[in-house]
Scaffold this active site. Structure first.
Site, PDB file in Angstrom:
ATOM      1  N   LYS A  45       7.834  -3.983   3.912  1.00  0.00           N
ATOM      2  CA  LYS A  45       6.652  -3.155   3.634  1.00  0.00           C
ATOM      3  C   LYS A  45       5.615  -3.118   4.756  1.00  0.00           C
ATOM      4  CE  LYS A  45       7.198  -4.260  -1.261  1.00  0.00           C
ATOM      5  NZ  LYS A  45       6.539  -4.745  -2.474  1.00  0.00           N
ATOM      6  N   LYS A  47       3.489  -5.243   5.504  1.00  0.00           N
ATOM      7  CA  LYS A  47       2.219  -5.846   5.103  1.00  0.00           C
ATOM      8  C   LYS A  47       2.475  -7.206   4.478  1.00  0.00           C
ATOM      9  CE  LYS A  47       2.096  -3.143   0.858  1.00  0.00           C
ATOM     10  NZ  LYS A  47       1.412  -2.142   0.085  1.00  0.00           N
TER      11      LYS A  47
END
Length: 131
Positions: A45, A47
């Site tokens: 992702k 993140k």
């Protein structure tokens, strides 16, 4: 005994997480949950999770019906995890539909519908709007 295995990040726990874990557990007698490591989550992702992998493990371990929790280090190791935990059923959210069908040679693969309108991403966006 019928053993179920599922995987996820489980960051910023919400009702959708609880419901999929409850529905997964209802399919068998023992539920094992693989928690994505911080590094795996970042690779998927781009993140970092809000809660650390250790905190997410403790949170999920505390949920009634979850019998075992471990860290998932790689999506490519799902087959090894299925074998290691002797799972009879792999449960994934239906946003992954078809992506894990090749594990049907190891166990039954079930895709459960996600809870409509609820996601960690939308929850975090809502929080940021009011921050």
């Amino acid at each position: 005994m019928k053993k179920i295995i599922t995987f996820g990040t489980f960051d910023v726990l919400h009702i959708g997480h609880i419901r999929i874990l409850q529905r997964a557990r209802a399919l068998g007698d023992h539920l094992t949950v693989g928690i994505s490591t911080d590094a795996l989550n970042f690779s998927k992702k781009q993140k970092t999770p809000i809660y650390s992998e250790r905190d997410r493990m403790e949170i999920i371990r505390s949920i009634i019906g979850v019998d075992e929790v471990f860290l998932e280090h790689s999506l490519d190791l799902k087959g090894e995890y299925i074998k290691q935990y002797q799972a009879d059923v792999l449960v994934m959210g239906d946003d992954w539909a078809g992506r894990f069908d090749h594990y049907n040679t190891l166990c039954e693969v079930v895709y459960l519908p996600r809870t409509e309108g609820i996601s960690t991403t939308s929850t975090l966006e809502e929080i940021r709007r009011y921050a």
